[in-house]
Enzyme design. Structure first.
Site, PDB file in Angstrom:
ATOM      1  N   LYS A  81       0.706  -1.317   0.035  1.00 45.50           N
ATOM      2  CA  LYS A  81       0.021   0.099  -0.112  1.00 45.50           C
ATOM      3  C   LYS A  81       0.888   1.179   0.046  1.00 45.50           C
ATOM      4  CE  LYS A  81      -1.696   1.689   3.970  1.00 45.50           C
ATOM      5  NZ  LYS A  81      -1.243   3.279   4.203  1.00 45.50           N
ATOM      6  N   ASN A  82       1.857   1.202   0.950  1.00 49.65           N
ATOM      7  CA  ASN A  82       2.636   2.535   1.015  1.00 49.65           C
ATOM      8  C   ASN A  82       3.582   2.833  -0.176  1.00 49.65           C
ATOM      9  OD1 ASN A  82       1.544   2.986   3.387  1.00 49.65           O
ATOM     10  ND2 ASN A  82       3.432   2.775   4.678  1.00 49.65           N
ATOM     11  N   ARG A 134      -4.053  10.918   4.556  1.00 49.87           N
ATOM     12  CA  ARG A 134      -3.191  11.797   4.669  1.00 49.87           C
ATOM     13  C   ARG A 134      -2.252  11.725   3.351  1.00 49.87           C
ATOM     14  NH1 ARG A 134      -1.565  14.660   8.382  1.00 49.87           N
ATOM     15  NH2 ARG A 134       0.588  14.353   7.455  1.00 49.87           N
ATOM     16  N   CYS A 180      -4.028  13.191  13.069  1.00 51.05           N
ATOM     17  CA  CYS A 180      -4.808  12.114  13.019  1.00 51.05           C
ATOM     18  C   CYS A 180      -4.572  11.419  14.378  1.00 51.05           C
ATOM     19  CB  CYS A 180      -4.350  11.320  11.525  1.00 51.05           C
ATOM     20  SG  CYS A 180      -2.526  10.412  11.816  1.00 51.05           S
ATOM     21  N   ARG A 201       1.344  15.255  12.821  1.00 54.27           N
ATOM     22  CA  ARG A 201       1.628  14.912  11.445  1.00 54.27           C
ATOM     23  C   ARG A 201       1.755  16.085  10.376  1.00 54.27           C
ATOM     24  NH1 ARG A 201      -0.352   9.025   9.500  1.00 54.27           N
ATOM     25  NH2 ARG A 201       1.678   9.291   8.224  1.00 54.27           N
ATOM     26  N   PRO A 202       2.859  16.957  10.777  1.00 55.87           N
ATOM     27  CA  PRO A 202       2.865  18.128   9.985  1.00 55.87           C
ATOM     28  C   PRO A 202       3.303  17.849   8.547  1.00 55.87           C
ATOM     29  CG  PRO A 202       4.869  18.177  11.611  1.00 55.87           C
ATOM     30  CD  PRO A 202       3.633  16.812  11.874  1.00 55.87           C
ATOM     31  N   ASP A 238       5.642  20.437   6.981  1.00 55.85           N
ATOM     32  CA  ASP A 238       6.242  21.290   6.744  1.00 55.85           C
ATOM     33  C   ASP A 238       7.542  20.958   5.813  1.00 55.85           C
ATOM     34  OD1 ASP A 238       6.734  19.769   9.150  1.00 55.85           O
ATOM     35  OD2 ASP A 238       8.650  21.227   9.878  1.00 55.85           O
ATOM     36  N   ASP A 272       5.276   1.153  11.638  1.00 55.62           N
ATOM     37  CA  ASP A 272       4.217   0.513  11.379  1.00 55.62           C
ATOM     38  C   ASP A 272       3.951  -0.792  11.638  1.00 55.62           C
ATOM     39  OD1 ASP A 272       3.170   2.903  10.097  1.00 55.62           O
ATOM     40  OD2 ASP A 272       3.678   2.320   8.053  1.00 55.62           O
ATOM     41  N   ARG A 279      -8.239  -0.252   5.424  1.00 58.62           N
ATOM     42  CA  ARG A 279      -7.488   0.868   4.781  1.00 58.62           C
ATOM     43  C   ARG A 279      -6.189   0.091   4.314  1.00 58.62           C
ATOM     44  NH1 ARG A 279      -5.859   5.122   8.154  1.00 58.62           N
ATOM     45  NH2 ARG A 279      -4.511   5.276   6.415  1.00 58.62           N
TER      46      ARG A 279
HETATM   47  C1  UD1 Z   1       4.803   7.178   5.786  1.00 62.72           C
HETATM   48  C2  UD1 Z   1       3.991   5.873   5.868  1.00 62.72           C
HETATM   49  C3  UD1 Z   1       3.343   5.577   7.257  1.00 62.72           C
HETATM   50  C4  UD1 Z   1       4.541   5.573   8.178  1.00 62.72           C
HETATM   51  C5  UD1 Z   1       5.454   6.638   7.959  1.00 62.72           C
HETATM   52  C6  UD1 Z   1       7.010   6.580   8.954  1.00 62.72           C
HETATM   53  C7  UD1 Z   1       2.922   6.061   3.637  1.00 62.72           C
HETATM   54  C8  UD1 Z   1       1.835   6.256   2.924  1.00 62.72           C
HETATM   55  N1  UD1 Z   1       2.807   6.298   4.970  1.00 62.72           N
HETATM   56  O1  UD1 Z   1       4.158   8.164   6.303  1.00 62.72           O
HETATM   57  O2  UD1 Z   1       2.641   4.220   7.168  1.00 62.72           O
HETATM   58  O3  UD1 Z   1       4.061   5.275   9.428  1.00 62.72           O
HETATM   59  O4  UD1 Z   1       5.948   6.911   6.877  1.00 62.72           O
HETATM   60  O5  UD1 Z   1       7.480   5.428   8.359  1.00 62.72           O
HETATM   61  O6  UD1 Z   1       3.911   5.739   3.134  1.00 62.72           O
HETATM   62  N2  UD1 Z   1       7.190  14.965   9.805  1.00 62.72           N
HETATM   63  C9  UD1 Z   1       7.556  16.317  10.091  1.00 62.72           C
HETATM   64  N3  UD1 Z   1       7.322  17.289   9.087  1.00 62.72           N
HETATM   65  C10 UD1 Z   1       6.975  16.758   7.873  1.00 62.72           C
HETATM   66  C11 UD1 Z   1       6.657  15.389   7.301  1.00 62.72           C
HETATM   67  C12 UD1 Z   1       6.961  14.565   8.662  1.00 62.72           C
HETATM   68  O7  UD1 Z   1       7.986  16.788  11.130  1.00 62.72           O
HETATM   69  O8  UD1 Z   1       6.832  17.645   6.880  1.00 62.72           O
HETATM   70  C13 UD1 Z   1       7.730  14.063  11.092  1.00 62.72           C
HETATM   71  C14 UD1 Z   1       6.092  13.171  11.146  1.00 62.72           C
HETATM   72  O9  UD1 Z   1       5.240  13.826  12.113  1.00 62.72           O
HETATM   73  C15 UD1 Z   1       6.831  11.924  11.664  1.00 62.72           C
HETATM   74  C16 UD1 Z   1       8.120  11.920  10.993  1.00 62.72           C
HETATM   75  O10 UD1 Z   1       8.297  12.986  10.603  1.00 62.72           O
HETATM   76  O11 UD1 Z   1       7.089  12.316  13.122  1.00 62.72           O
HETATM   77  C17 UD1 Z   1       7.879  10.886   9.805  1.00 62.72           C
HETATM   78  O12 UD1 Z   1       6.888  11.097   9.044  1.00 62.72           O
HETATM   79  P1  UD1 Z   1       6.633  10.832   7.672  1.00 62.72           P
HETATM   80  O13 UD1 Z   1       7.971   9.957   7.012  1.00 62.72           O
HETATM   81  O14 UD1 Z   1       6.716  11.832   6.644  1.00 62.72           O
HETATM   82  O15 UD1 Z   1       5.437   9.767   7.334  1.00 62.72           O
HETATM   83  P2  UD1 Z   1       4.387   9.633   6.210  1.00 62.72           P
HETATM   84  O16 UD1 Z   1       5.359   9.763   4.909  1.00 62.72           O
HETATM   85  O17 UD1 Z   1       3.386  10.556   6.194  1.00 62.72           O
END
Ligand code: UD1
Length: 448
Positions: free
Chosen positions: A22-23, A93, A117, A122-123, A125, A325, A417
């Protein structure tokens, strides 16, 4: 709303083929926005999130045709609307994955800002910082992120390559890396992503982009170099097997006991789990000669032969560390270990909603901040429990397989999901599990 009713205490036996990831599939599908030519995907899992992504893409003029189970052709035929609306984004998301491809190809994108969520704030930025580094101007208008690439000579909007640093407080960002990689593929000049996410799903996305004509080196490592091209073409790609689904079934074999053979298992992406399983007392045997990205392996734990499970200390980390995960599922397994375990969540420190539900089943878990201390118990007991997010739901289903008596897991739409027909697959392995309409449970006359 559907619920699962599980009669615990039955070992799992048999074999199972791991589905497409899925991811990996979600950002790969969004990459179809980078061209007007067809993208043919195989091994696309049949999941609610995939349907959501198809809906999102359709709203952006990119349509999906399914020619056979798992075979999806995506093609952008109308580039006039670049607005990913709240109604769809709030359901998933990963909709943010459309930002980079749309901005790169169309020169502008408007995406509803994803909210928090169940697993935390989950920002996004870092995604925005990445787009800005490539020259985009970003504003927030009525809850939407509005991004525009700079105008080049001739009036066309196009991003320009640049160094992009994607390190944040919790390491890199997976979907942020996917977004920047897609955006840079069509930017003018060279982009170097430093502190890129090393998750195997990033390498899988890069494989597709390269097949489309992108020039990318280093995907899967922390430094990715992308030389932008003027256009990308159609391509075909098979989605990698789902390491989280595979890991969930491995842990299921441990918690329920028994012996499973997994086919199409991405073992090379699961070393952090298999090392911990060995320490805990669950055997994983890889078959020699197999491709470690699509391997066959046997997973077994026979309580009479192997004795009680052993405790462990586990910390979630970016890949190749232990994946967040699989934290909830492994925590369920450790509830039955003979001793104290410690689980520390370093990616989503709030991701412990399953702990309160596991306690209702007799687990002894004490949480302090991002750490849970688990005092293993000899048995879990069935109870009605509530799923709160995708992986927490999987954790409760696994706990139900091990528990004495009946466990009812409510709100399994979270589970749907990310796991295709999980109840049917577990039932085929010997579990007693069925899907019911929770309303029927409420209206059933009280017993006795
Ligand atoms: C993806 C996966 C999710 C998995 C996560 C971490 C998909 C669809 N989802 O989510 O299943 O749990 O990776 O392995 O692939 N963060 C920031 N700023 C940002 C983005 C992220 O601070 O702009 C933080 C997040 O809050 C979190 C960390 O970075 O603490 C990792 O998040 P991220 O790798 O971005 O997760 P996703 O890509 O959304």
């Amino acid at each position: 709303m559907d619920a699962f009713v599980i009669e615990g205490g039955r070992p799992l036996r048999g074999s199972l083929r791991v589905n497409g990831s899925k991811n990996a599939a979600l950002p790969i599908m969004a990459a179809a926005l980078l061209t007007d030519q067809p993208i043919d995907l195989r091994a696309v899992p049949d999941l609610a999130d995939i349907d959501n992504m198809k809906r999102l893409l359709a709203s952006l003029g990119c349509h999906a045709i399914e020619s056979a189970p798992g075979a999806v052709r995506l093609q952008s035929i109308d580039e006039s609307s670049s607005h990913a609306r709240y109604e769809i984004v709030r359901t998933m998301r990963a909709s943010i994955s459309a930002l980079g491809p749309m901005l790169a190809r169309r020169g502008e994108a408007r995406i509803s800002m994803p909210g928090g969520c169940a697993i935390g704030q989950r920002p996004v930025d870092l995604h925005l910082r990445g787009m800005e580094a490539l020259g985009a101007e970003i504003t927030l208008e009525q809850g939407d992120i509005v991004a525009r690439a700079p105008r080049r000579a001739g009036g066309k909007r196009r991003l320009r390559g640049a160094p992009v640093f994607l390190g944040g407080p919790f390491g890199s960002t997976v979907l942020g890396t996917a977004n920047v990689m897609c955006a840079a593929a069509l930017a003018e000049g060279r982009t170097i992503i430093e502190c890129a996410a090393c998750e195997p799903e990033i390498a899988d996305l890069a494989d597709l982009l390269i097949a489309m004509g992108a020039r990318i080196e280093g995907a899967g490592a922390p430094r990715i170099v992308i030389d932008g091209v003027d256009e990308l073409a159609g391509a075909a790609h098979e989605i990698m097997p789902d390491r989280i689904e595979a890991g969930t079934f491995m842990i299921a074999a441990g918690i329920a006991g028994g012996s499973l053979t997994l086919e199409n298992c991405p073992l090379d992406a699961l070393m952090a789990l298999t090392n911990h399983l060995a320490e805990i007392g669950v055997h994983v045997e890889e078959h020699p000669g197999s491709d470690p990205r699509r391997a066959r392996c046997d997973v077994s734990y026979e309580p009479r032969r192997d004795g009680r499970l052993k405790p462990a200390q586990v910390t979630t980390q970016p890949h190749p560390g232990f994946p967040t995960d699989l934290q909830a599922q492994l925590l369920a397994l450790l509830c039955l270990a003979d001793g104290n375990s410690v689980v520390t969540e370093k990616i989503f420190p709030e991701r412990f909603l399953h702990v309160a539900e596991l306690s209702r089943m007799g687990a002894q878990v004490f949480r302090q901040g991002p750490t849970a201390v688990i005092s293993g118990v000899a048995r879990l007991v069935g109870a009605p429990v509530m799923a709160s997010d995708l992986r927490a739901s999987a954790c409760l289903v696994l706990a139900g397989l091990a528990a004495e008596g009946t466990t009812t897991v409510h709100r399994v739409y979270h589970l749907d999901r990310g796991y295709e027909k999980m109840e049917e697959r577990l039932a085929a392995l010997g579990a007693r599990i069925e899907r019911v309409d929770a309303k029927e449970l409420e209206s059933a006359p009280a017993q006795g």
